[in-house]
Design a protein around this motif. Sequence first.
Motif, PDB file in Angstrom:
ATOM      1  N   LEU A  33       0.809  -1.215   0.000  1.00 50.09           N
ATOM      2  CA  LEU A  33       0.000   0.000   0.000  1.00 50.09           C
ATOM      3  C   LEU A  33       0.843   1.267   0.000  1.00 50.09           C
ATOM      4  N   ALA A  34       2.065   1.196   0.522  1.00 50.42           N
ATOM      5  CA  ALA A  34       2.933   2.375   0.528  1.00 50.42           C
ATOM      6  C   ALA A  34       3.588   2.611  -0.824  1.00 50.42           C
ATOM      7  N   CYS A  35       3.626   1.587  -1.664  1.00 48.36           N
ATOM      8  CA  CYS A  35       4.248   1.710  -2.980  1.00 48.36           C
ATOM      9  C   CYS A  35       3.404   2.607  -3.880  1.00 48.36           C
ATOM     10  N   ARG A  36       4.039   3.559  -4.535  1.00 56.30           N
ATOM     11  CA  ARG A  36       3.320   4.443  -5.461  1.00 56.30           C
ATOM     12  C   ARG A  36       3.325   3.829  -6.858  1.00 56.30           C
ATOM     13  N   ALA A  37       2.152   3.616  -7.406  1.00 62.04           N
ATOM     14  CA  ALA A  37       2.020   3.012  -8.727  1.00 62.04           C
ATOM     15  C   ALA A  37       2.591   3.936  -9.801  1.00 62.04           C
ATOM     16  N   ASP A  38       3.194   3.302 -10.833  1.00 64.59           N
ATOM     17  CA  ASP A  38       3.797   4.066 -11.926  1.00 64.59           C
ATOM     18  C   ASP A  38       2.933   4.098 -13.180  1.00 64.59           C
ATOM     19  N   ASN A  39       1.888   3.255 -13.238  1.00 64.76           N
ATOM     20  CA  ASN A  39       1.025   3.247 -14.412  1.00 64.76           C
ATOM     21  C   ASN A  39      -0.375   2.791 -14.012  1.00 64.76           C
ATOM     22  N   LEU A  40      -1.312   2.839 -14.957  1.00 64.04           N
ATOM     23  CA  LEU A  40      -2.710   2.541 -14.645  1.00 64.04           C
ATOM     24  C   LEU A  40      -2.910   1.098 -14.193  1.00 64.04           C
ATOM     25  N   LEU A  41      -2.134   0.186 -14.763  1.00 68.59           N
ATOM     26  CA  LEU A  41      -2.273  -1.209 -14.362  1.00 68.59           C
ATOM     27  C   LEU A  41      -1.900  -1.385 -12.902  1.00 68.59           C
ATOM     28  N   GLU A  42      -0.826  -0.744 -12.468  1.00 71.22           N
ATOM     29  CA  GLU A  42      -0.410  -0.861 -11.074  1.00 71.22           C
ATOM     30  C   GLU A  42      -1.437  -0.217 -10.139  1.00 71.22           C
ATOM     31  N   VAL A  43      -2.028   0.908 -10.559  1.00 71.70           N
ATOM     32  CA  VAL A  43      -3.100   1.520  -9.772  1.00 71.70           C
ATOM     33  C   VAL A  43      -4.252   0.530  -9.620  1.00 71.70           C
ATOM     34  N   TYR A  44      -4.642  -0.059 -10.740  1.00 76.50           N
ATOM     35  CA  TYR A  44      -5.749  -1.027 -10.745  1.00 76.50           C
ATOM     36  C   TYR A  44      -5.456  -2.201  -9.816  1.00 76.50           C
ATOM     37  N   MET A  45      -4.253  -2.742  -9.890  1.00 75.00           N
ATOM     38  CA  MET A  45      -3.905  -3.902  -9.073  1.00 75.00           C
ATOM     39  C   MET A  45      -3.859  -3.534  -7.591  1.00 75.00           C
ATOM     40  N   GLN A  46      -3.387  -2.332  -7.285  1.00 74.02           N
ATOM     41  CA  GLN A  46      -3.325  -1.904  -5.885  1.00 74.02           C
ATOM     42  C   GLN A  46      -4.735  -1.735  -5.315  1.00 74.02           C
ATOM     43  N   LEU A  47      -5.636  -1.134  -6.091  1.00 73.11           N
ATOM     44  CA  LEU A  47      -7.018  -0.977  -5.643  1.00 73.11           C
ATOM     45  C   LEU A  47      -7.710  -2.327  -5.526  1.00 73.11           C
ATOM     46  N   GLN A  48      -7.429  -3.232  -6.465  1.00 77.39           N
ATOM     47  CA  GLN A  48      -8.003  -4.570  -6.389  1.00 77.39           C
ATOM     48  C   GLN A  48      -7.497  -5.312  -5.156  1.00 77.39           C
TER      49      GLN A  48
END
Length: 223
Positions: A33-48
């Motif tokens: 959760l502390a990792c900042r996503a670098d692209n939309l896929l990573e945002v999606y996976m973090q929210l999932q």
Amino acid sequence: MRCTQIEEAIRLGDDQRVTALDRHVEPLVEAILACRADNLLEVYMQLQFVSHLIARDADDSASVTEHTTVLSYLLERYFGTHAPDWRPLPQDVRVEPPAAYVPDTDNGQFLNAVILESLPDRVAVLTRDYRYLYSNPANSAHLNRKPMELIGRHVSEFIGEEQFAQCAKHKLDACFAGEQIEYIYERPTDDAGSRQVRCRMSPLHDAGGTVIGAVLVMEDIGL
């Protein structure tokens, strides 16, 4: 993966292993959760990932409240303005990766979320132990699963042990060895017929050039 190991240890009555594994869960969750996503896929996976935590702890109202608060922070981080990071880890903290964790699987190069999420073809990424790292919506719908439910699952669970042993495994092994693989197979349809499917496998490399998995693209080509 840690939670699955804990559940298995509980089933076997191994309290010592449960305690040992449980110590690693919170730091891993915080690291994710502390990792900042670098692209939309990573945002999606973090929210999932947070959605998965909410579903897993649905019977624990306190945990659900905590997870939904975290979800709000993440939504503010990526889609709000001037949002603070959620509990960032100190730079000197080292979190031990779980068994079978594969680092450097994206590197911002091979997964373009916008393209993969909108493709009509089925796309999947498998790690070298034949487990799903990623599945686009078309492939997930074909398997009647949500994308998050596929992560970490062995491909043989969906194509069958026999099909995996007789066909898929040796083709995947060749891909892991660096080959580009393309072949056609038949899949059954709901009306008792069949369709031909073209499957293309491409090696997935990390930043150092080591093959760490395979990208699969499956396309229906006709009856």
